[in-house]
Design an enzyme around this catalytic site. Structure first.
Site, mmCIF file in Angstrom:
data_model
loop_
_atom_site.group_PDB
_atom_site.id
_atom_site.type_symbol
_atom_site.label_atom_id
_atom_site.label_comp_id
_atom_site.label_asym_id
_atom_site.label_seq_id
_atom_site.Cartn_x
_atom_site.Cartn_y
_atom_site.Cartn_z
ATOM 1 N N ALA A 1 0.809 -1.288 0.004
ATOM 2 C CA ALA A 1 -0.060 0.011 -0.193
ATOM 3 C C ALA A 1 0.869 1.393 -0.069
ATOM 4 O O ALA A 1 2.291 1.346 -0.021
ATOM 5 C CB ALA A 1 -0.836 -0.085 1.242
ATOM 6 N N HIS A 2 0.108 2.390 0.133
ATOM 7 C CA HIS A 2 0.977 3.577 -0.052
ATOM 8 C C HIS A 2 1.647 4.081 1.026
ATOM 9 O O HIS A 2 1.467 3.673 1.986
ATOM 10 C CB HIS A 2 0.169 4.817 -0.579
ATOM 11 C CG HIS A 2 -1.247 4.890 0.565
ATOM 12 N ND1 HIS A 2 -2.314 5.702 0.444
ATOM 13 C CD2 HIS A 2 -1.341 4.558 1.732
ATOM 14 C CE1 HIS A 2 -3.247 5.543 1.378
ATOM 15 N NE2 HIS A 2 -2.538 4.844 2.521
ATOM 16 N N ASN A 3 2.898 4.724 0.769
ATOM 17 C CA ASN A 3 4.066 4.962 1.829
ATOM 18 C C ASN A 3 4.441 4.113 2.508
ATOM 19 O O ASN A 3 4.995 4.136 3.680
ATOM 20 C CB ASN A 3 3.294 6.045 2.696
ATOM 21 C CG ASN A 3 3.013 7.427 1.884
ATOM 22 O OD1 ASN A 3 1.797 7.547 1.622
ATOM 23 N ND2 ASN A 3 3.949 8.263 1.885
#
Length: 356
Positions: free
Chosen positions: A250-252
């Site tokens: 997922a993001h980051n």
């Protein structure tokens, strides 16, 4: 060491022994035309023995050549066969595999007529661009890179030297892929992360995902892997990372160097994975937590809080391996303990009736 033969016509055993740094025992004139597992190998095949549990096949295998780990030479080898004795038979067999099955490559410098390359893109003269590829404005494709059919690079992507991207892979805008990477079909790097906030009426409003994805060097990414762009900043995959098919990052998220994740692992947003971690299949990890270096998380475990010490972890929520096994053993005793309680309760009830 001259390569007098090739994967089509096979190799002399002397050539293979030099390749793996081994010593020949038996007939050194054998010619090898294929490879196979020790149970199924035929007279023209090369196989290997590195696990003692497979030693029972030595006397029955039809293999023409058997690569054997030196540590297994505790008993006399069956006669009438040709062996290559080396320190690590499995590693040696992998070298032989690579000779028989070299990686698929396109012609250097290929530009398929159906590919679309923006005038501002910089594509090295030795890079190969297959049919249906789209390379958008501002992209950079490095020396000897290979983009197979229908790879799409959104604007501003960078692909490092000697990286191979297989069919139907998409790189979202600004995605950077390092050198010597291998990306399998259907992977999507740099799609929007799952970012929304809930309105008072229960509806959702999208949070713009304006960050990027950065892939290090020597990374392998399996088929249909999804690595989301950061909301802001960078989703980072470190050097030497190996991701199996159907992994979702997922993001980051930040994945440390030389970490490996098996199929269907899912890592939630802003998690931090240490170096040299090993995640089994279907591991899940919540967002905004971290793992230390040298952590092993076993299959189907759930990481719900930070793991601060190296070691093996198991269960959902994930616990130190030995603790998880003790808890599992205790749980298995619960039915018997419940029955014991019921029996004791019946005895107490009978005693109460008698005394009354």
């Amino acid at each position: 060491m001259s390569d007098a033969h090739n994967e089509r016509h096979g190799y002399a055993v002397r050539y293979l022994a030099d390749l793996v740094g081994g010593d020949i025992v038996g007939n050194d004139d054998v010619h090898v035309t294929g490879i196979n597992r020790i149970e199924f190998a035929g007279p023209g095949d090369c196989t290997f023995l590195s696990n003692p549990s497979y030693a029972k096949f030595l006397s029955v295998t039809q293999a023409g050549v058997i690569i054997v780990s030196r540590a297994l030479l505790t008993n006399e080898l069956p006669s009438g066969r040709t062996y290559i004795i080396t320190d690590d038979a499995y590693r040696g067999f992998v070298l032989v595999m690579q000779k028989f099955f070299p990686p698929l490559r396109m012609e250097a410098g290929l530009r398929h007529t159906s590919a679309t390359i923006h005038p501002s893109a910089v594509v090295d003269s030795t890079a190969s661009i297959g049919p249906g590829c789209v390379i958008s404005e501002g992209c950079v494709v490095g020396p000897r890179a290979q983009l197979f059919a229908n790879v799409v690079l959104y604007p501003g992507c960078h692909v490092g030297s000697d990286t191979v991207i297989h069919a139907n892979v998409t790189l979202g805008a600004g995605t950077h892929v390092g050198q010597r990477c291998l990306i399998h079909p259907g992977a999507v790097l740099g799609a929007d992360g799952f970012g929304f906030f809930e309105n008072p009426d229960g509806s959702f409003e999208k949070i713009p995902q304006v960050g990027t994805v950065e892939i290090g060097d020597d990374v392998e990414i399996g088929a249909n892997v999804a690595i989301d762009r950061a909301a802001v900043g960078t989703t980072r995959i470190g050097n030497g990372v190996k991701l199996d098919n159907l992994v979702h990052i997922a993001h980051n998220v930040d994945v440390g160097d030389n970490t490996a994740m098996a199929a269907q692992t899912g890592i939630s947003g802003s998690a931090r994975i240490g170096k040299r971690n090993r995640f089994g299949g279907q591991v899940g990890m919540v967002g905004h937590v971290a793992t230390a270096d040298d952590v092993i998380v076993e299959a189907q475990s759930g990481v719900s809080k930070a793991i601060t010490a190296a070691g093996a972890y198991l269960g959902s929520p994930a616990k130190e391996h030995r603790t998880a096994l003790r808890l599992e053993a205790a749980l298995r005793q619960i039915p018997r303990l419940l029955q014991d309680v019921r029996d004791l309760q019946r005895q107490i009830d009978e005693m109460n009736k008698t005394s009354s």
